[in-house]
Write an enzyme that holds these catalytic residues in place. Structure first.
Site, mmCIF file in Angstrom:
data_model
loop_
_atom_site.group_PDB
_atom_site.id
_atom_site.type_symbol
_atom_site.label_atom_id
_atom_site.label_comp_id
_atom_site.label_asym_id
_atom_site.label_seq_id
_atom_site.Cartn_x
_atom_site.Cartn_y
_atom_site.Cartn_z
ATOM 1 N N LYS A 22 52.832 -5.426 -17.957
ATOM 2 C CA LYS A 22 53.356 -5.970 -16.705
ATOM 3 C C LYS A 22 52.239 -6.577 -15.858
ATOM 4 O O LYS A 22 51.151 -6.023 -15.762
ATOM 5 C CB LYS A 22 53.991 -4.812 -15.938
ATOM 6 C CG LYS A 22 54.838 -5.212 -14.761
ATOM 7 C CD LYS A 22 55.498 -3.954 -14.186
ATOM 8 C CE LYS A 22 56.468 -4.264 -13.089
ATOM 9 N NZ LYS A 22 57.202 -3.049 -12.693
ATOM 10 N N LYS A 79 58.640 5.607 -5.640
ATOM 11 C CA LYS A 79 58.548 4.391 -4.848
ATOM 12 C C LYS A 79 59.344 4.483 -3.557
ATOM 13 O O LYS A 79 58.924 3.974 -2.528
ATOM 14 C CB LYS A 79 59.099 3.249 -5.703
ATOM 15 C CG LYS A 79 58.352 1.974 -5.616
ATOM 16 C CD LYS A 79 58.879 1.018 -6.675
ATOM 17 C CE LYS A 79 58.143 1.199 -7.994
ATOM 18 N NZ LYS A 79 58.756 0.518 -9.124
#
Lengths: 495, 495, 495, 495
Positions: free
Chosen positions: B374, B446
């Protein structure tokens, strides 16, 4: 104001079974004089980019100046100053988190209160200096002109051996002669006059001039107060301009802060500060690439990621960059920038078994075109889980003087605060000042000078926690806000 | 093990003169059962990249595997796991700073102790899954083959409305039928069998499968335990696969953790967890771009710099990226990534007067070529001193599964630890478990779900401080290591 | 001026043995009228950032304006204009390479010669527009004020269906009514009046307004001149504002250039241009990210490196960005940005066997804070030798309007030049103008519209070579400067 | 094969009115022997990263090897080689653009045809060398082992004064003694034996060993063939190892190419090459940062944008980086990298009035962790329209040896081709070979050595055009493909 603080501290002993940890509590008493002192700040290098920016921004803030930019109207501010623009977390009121401005916890100076003067080897007045610096927008420069033009730097000390040869052209405002003793007296006189003229209670001398080369640190030269004073008398070659300024300050009861990387604070000068009960602090403003590095590496290591290679390139085009383009001056900078990750690396023996360190490389180049708009380009590579690698590449446009100047204010403001604090161990009740090496300034410095035998901590967020905890302790409202037990338990949360 | 902790906390009241701050102390007692429980971890999505990486890496570590890469011999490790690779600062022993590995403070599980099984909508065995994932080097894949090939995911629940249409091809291992009640029973049976087969004391179900779209949260549907159970009985459309897994876990006394961004933990499910005395936690692993953002923005704001614009681009080419290429699934992710700076912005009213927020933009794109590697590209622009701007541009190559997998272990290990803790207010002495919404997991998530009415804290270093302070408190050795008074005072530093 | 050029061209036939290549030569005659025409440029969107920048910069250049910036005195210039700031290589004079300014090879207009007027849906005068644009420094804005303030855009056409809903607030200067035929007449009248008022020989209408959504292209609607005129008469829904402007221009004998990405130049409009002997050109200024991409990918592919993944993120905060934040308008942009590498990919079947293409992803986000200072962030990954990968990560700060505006001048200047050229095949001697689709503008356009059946070439350096070769050919001094045989041979090099 | 080419060239004279340009045509005849020669390539530094990669990749390609990576199956290829992976545009066939592989235009060697041997100061066999290089994946290393292990470098010449002291450890395979004349004879013998053993028609010696420091270039030492031969006889200090190899090659009729930056090709060596009718070429492979710079700056300047500051940082961790970490070796590199933009800057007096140049700064650092995976970080700042600035920041992960090795093949292949070409001016018909300084290699070299008195051209796309134009000219099918007149005219497009 007097506050008590029960300090939790672990004591350690090593046994056959390993490390034995014994929690203990120490009670401290802090006594803080609430009224800030009338304070003068004398900048060495006042005509440089930081110097002219410091002075100009205070006028702009005091006069509530605004100016047009293509993006719209801009207002003077103190962003980037921890004392002026940060907040401290005090806790939760049942509804919301309470954060209070740093400067509302205990009384501290505002930059607007500082009385500033200084020296420079160049005789440009501060209006000319400000244009040369290329830091402020033209309209702001013109609004500042009436305040800046009358300010002309006092002549400074110039020993060409200590700074880059390319600074020779600039040196047109120097104290004549080669007798270092006389130079010392000259500077002492300047400090005395400044103090008297403004009727000051506190004077701080801060070096924001050219980075000097390192000086030798050897017995006989500068290891004790006596040695270094004798060396000045003898006009010894290894006595640098910054040594003279530091000694002059100390002898006049002024505190001395080193915003550049050179090793001004040799043992003899620290000894002298001790004898004269003044503070010294340094080295090197932590404002851009190194500041974020000190936050990022701490973040990485605490995440269990292992920085293996840290490559930090910089280029800038202001006079600081020009001076650093010579090898000996760059070397001073390289040292101050290199040690910043050491404490974090040593903190984790899982990632870094004894002896391992990341590759760490520092480069600074002089690129005139970019001016004061310093560019930092970094590559961090971490070893991650199962042999993978995470690579962070950062391009950081750090306006050099706009980042450094707020630190100058903070250094002065925190130093003044420190002069008002006495503490005692509750067991003996004897009040003392802080150590003469003022390590509470570490947050703002790239290579903090600390009291002998004490550890250096570079991690930004830890330094910030340390400073804010001290501030709330002085105010008697220290809290374990970092723990936040109340939020994961089911206890009643009412106030 | 029982420890007492005197928790300093400020109480607040608002008066005509402003905020009044009153420091108070609360005494807590913590009781921690020292022996870790035999723990099973059931992964939803075990055939995905995180799933196969989690399982494979444990074998590799247990068997002390090594493999060749072009850079040399690589050894299995647990880098990136806070519990396995971080250290905690305990203090200064007069000579050096003492940092101890996280997992040596109080007894916790090792990933090697976890017994893992799980479900997947695809029937590939874990060797095939591992090849498809493109995470491990070929030689390691072959060494793992005998351990991975026999593991075949249990059939999972597939409701096409909740994940991207492009996942349809993958769904060849699903529990038949459309009766959600039956699906729930099926999953409960799987959990019971797993627990019985391995004779487990603690089971944790963790969602690391595809991001689902958000479900509606409405009264009558899922606001209470009763409602959501009834909705399952009625096979209501808005009951998602992850709802089923969470409910099944809770009803079987297993803890449930949501590693994806969707809103699985609706009020009805939290209510159910409360009634069944199990923990739930979420949402969304904090592993790459958001993790560093939660450290960087905190650093900036504490430095008095004002982030004005935060633009965060991502692209990845694994199946997670493929699923997120549809709008509703991306939307779930966008929400979880967007709130991360909110608490830091609200903490500073000097920089952000009420109502101001930075521009904040999140983009995720599916780019098959990069696979699991990523890429996060960010631009942060801060307003700094006097209208200047500091711009940080970051390119961050985050190996997706290699960063997320250690968090899976940490989530399980900390959840197991939480099951062994009871605490009491010293005033009443009544011991309770932590709140069913397990907010000590926040460091790893998160968009942390927190107990109703409590604040979310996203700043990484603060979360880390909170967690490590808890750990040392449980061990009875909490210290004010952040303050380090001893280093700026002149008190004797001897032990 | 008349020049002859012997054009070397290969002819191809496919035989059983493969491709047969037969070199042939064609002799062309070019006749160029040397005196540039008095030319007017009418901008659609004159009040936008490009519009106000175009007009302001011409005044600044004509008046030789200077202004202060913090870096020093800045002078008006035409950097970024190929016709004004580039040079053409003519050869070697035995001592040095001879490069001559582009605009000294054959007579062309200067931007200073252009007479500009235009339309805008907002009624701000150009001084207000310039402030809103945030492109010029404040001091320059004030110097331009007397010239800019009197200029007020003519009312424009606003059909809300074609641009983003967020533009509604801006639309306060629109031609009333809904009869598209009347709108056409209104615009035609504007053009006629402008031409008459300034006694112009050449008028160019250039669209630099908001990106519209694509229109349908269907038989009966806009496939022929007749169809599209009939559709206007019928006020058909799919007739966009840009269609009206293009038709009005053509019917008035003015040339029409499309600087935005929408598909204004439908077959019916090209047909109409053909019938009226005017030029049309488009689409979309190639100024920033796409421009460098068109150079870089060509460089890579010619180096034998294989781009596998090209990810192009953009964000900007001006009104263009705001309009593009809606899906249909972004889609137009996405199309124009996406095709730019296609010709380079198709050119190399070694790297890209039939059917292969790189992953290519385009994102544009609206981030108000950055204003006109557009940021492009790109990641290119190439497969290189033996399975290796080369990754280029680029952060490109492209001042949006400062890059686009010089292209506006170049488009106008080259179009005017094209009106003065006739060419003939030497065999028949019949002189003709260039094709009505003016493909020599390709260098300046992201998605060049070309004559039907001809190939699109996007590679910047090839486009540049094509244009400069034409210019030297017209001047009768075309040379094989790219080959430079004389330097690797041993022939006498004397002139 | 014989072809004629009418070369268009301008002649210049300066008159009172300015520059007078007179187009002229020269007719050339090219004679190319079609059959490639049996060619041997001798690498100096065959045990280095480039050396072992060159040899290994040929085996891998010849044997059609494949190997697993985590991304999947990888196949051997020649990406990055212009002769093997690029195509040449020949024209338009009425339907599509015709691009033909470079190596199908005229017969040239394949890398697979090259017979390779070489010298190294280290005695590791090529299997060991390949492991040390960290370039190939482990599985490929093992597949190559049977082919690589038997190859042991011939002893080489080691004069410690010319390369970094840190190379001392590596030097265990050196020709004994200090008599440079004997060293020369030794190397000549090696070349003769190699040629005889393989019955070669063409031998090329290519330096891919450590960068040496510059040697003095002074009369009496190395200004003529005689001088340099005498200096070798006298074992003069300033005769470097690379001088010996070059002289040995030339005296044996072998061509010599310098892939490193040092100034091996002093006038005396060029003179010697002239007398022996062999080619010499250099300096320094253009493979990564400089290659893209030579494309980008050309792009910028042709766009009318003015690069003002170009800052190029590099770091790498292979042995090349280690050797360059000493100042004198770095200096050689710095020179070769610095001149690359000079020709582009001089080409545009509008942007760069006489005397102006951009700030240009080159840094190379040795960072062991990154190994062969060289990182280039660049910042380009351009002045654009009206005082704006465009900033490009590039992070470029250039696999060092994977980018350089294809250039080694291309250099050898093009040199062999050059030996088969003779050309004549049609006026005199006398056929000659190319100049002994083989400037057609410029595309592949960072600081091209060119025939005295001729200009250096560094712009990548121009160099590429020059080379491909030559190739099509030799094949008799040169076309004005860059002009593409047929597409903007209305002439019939049929074949």
């Amino acid at each position: 104001m007097e506050t008590r603080f029960c300090y939790r501290k672990n004591h350690f002993s090593r046994t056959a079974d390993g490390l034995k940890v014994t929690p203990k509590e120490h009670e401290y008493i802090f006594k803080t004089q609430l009224k800030p002192k009338k304070t003068g700040l004398m900048l060495v290098g006042i005509g440089g980019n930081n110097g002219s920016t410091s002075v100009g921004a205070i006028f702009a803030n005091k006069k509530h100046m605004t100016w047009r930019t293509k993006e719209g109207i801009q207002t003077a501010n103190y962003f980037g100053s921890v004392t002026q623009s940060s907040t401290i977390h005090l806790g939760w009121d049942g509804q919301q988190q309470i954060h209070v401005p740093f400067n509302e916890i205990i009384p501290i100076l505002s930059p607007n209160d500082l009385i500033i003067d200084g020296w420079d080897i160049n005789n440009a007045n501060l209006y000319q200096a400000m244009i040369r610096a290329k830091v402020f927008e033209p309209e702001l420069q013109e609004k500042l002109r009436p305040y800046m033009e009358p300010i002309v730097p006092m002549p400074s000390i110039y020993y060409p051996d200590f700074i880059a040869a390319n600074q020779g052209d600039r040196a047109n405002n120097t104290i004549p002669g080669t007798d270092k003793k006389e130079h010392l007296e000259h500077i002492r006189r300047d400090i005395r006059n400044f103090k008297a003229k403004h009727d000051l209670e506190c004077v701080i001398v801060l070096w924001t001039a050219n980075t000097e080369r390192y000086t030798d640190v050897v017995d006989g030269l500068n290891m004790t107060a006596e040695q270094i004073l004798a060396s000045v008398d003898a006009s010894a070659d290894e006595i640098s301009p910054s040594n003279i300024f530091a000694i002059a300050a100390i002898l006049e009861g002024a505190h001395y802060i080193n915003g550049s990387p050179q090793n001004t604070l040799v043992p003899g000068i620290i000894d002298l500060a001790h004898k004269h009960n003044v503070f010294v602090g340094g080295d090197d403003f932590k404002s851009g690439q190194t500041k974020i590095k000190s936050a990022l590496v701490d973040f990485m290591v605490n995440s269990g990621l292992k920085p293996e290679s840290i490559v930090s390139y910089n280029h800038l085009g202001n006079n600081d960059g020009k001076n650093l383009s010579e090898a000996r001056q760059f070397r001073s900078k390289e040292i101050s920038k290199s040690s910043v990750v050491d404490d974090m690396v040593e903190a984790n023996k899982i990632l870094y078994p004894t002896g391992q360190k990341p590759d760490h490389c520092i480069v600074i180049k002089y690129v005139p075109f970019v001016g004061d708009s310093k560019r930092a380009m970094d590559e961090y590579i971490c070893s991650i889980f199962m042999g993978g690698r995470q690579t962070f590449v950062i391009h950081n446009t750090c306006e050099d003087s706009l980042l450094a100047t707020p630190l100058i204010y903070d250094l002065a403001i925190l130093t003044e605060l420190a002069t008002r604090i006495r503490y005692a161990d509750a067991n003996d009740g004897e009040f003392r000042p802080f150590h003469e090496v003022l390590s509470i300034l570490s947050l703002l410095l790239k290579a903090p000078v600390v009291p002998p035998g004490t550890p250096v901590s570079n991690a930004f967020m830890r330094q910030f926690a340390s400073l804010t905890k001290l501030i709330t302790t002085l105010a008697g409202i220290a809290a374990d806000t970092d723990m936040q037990i109340e939020f994961f338990t089911k206890l009643p949360k009412a106030n």
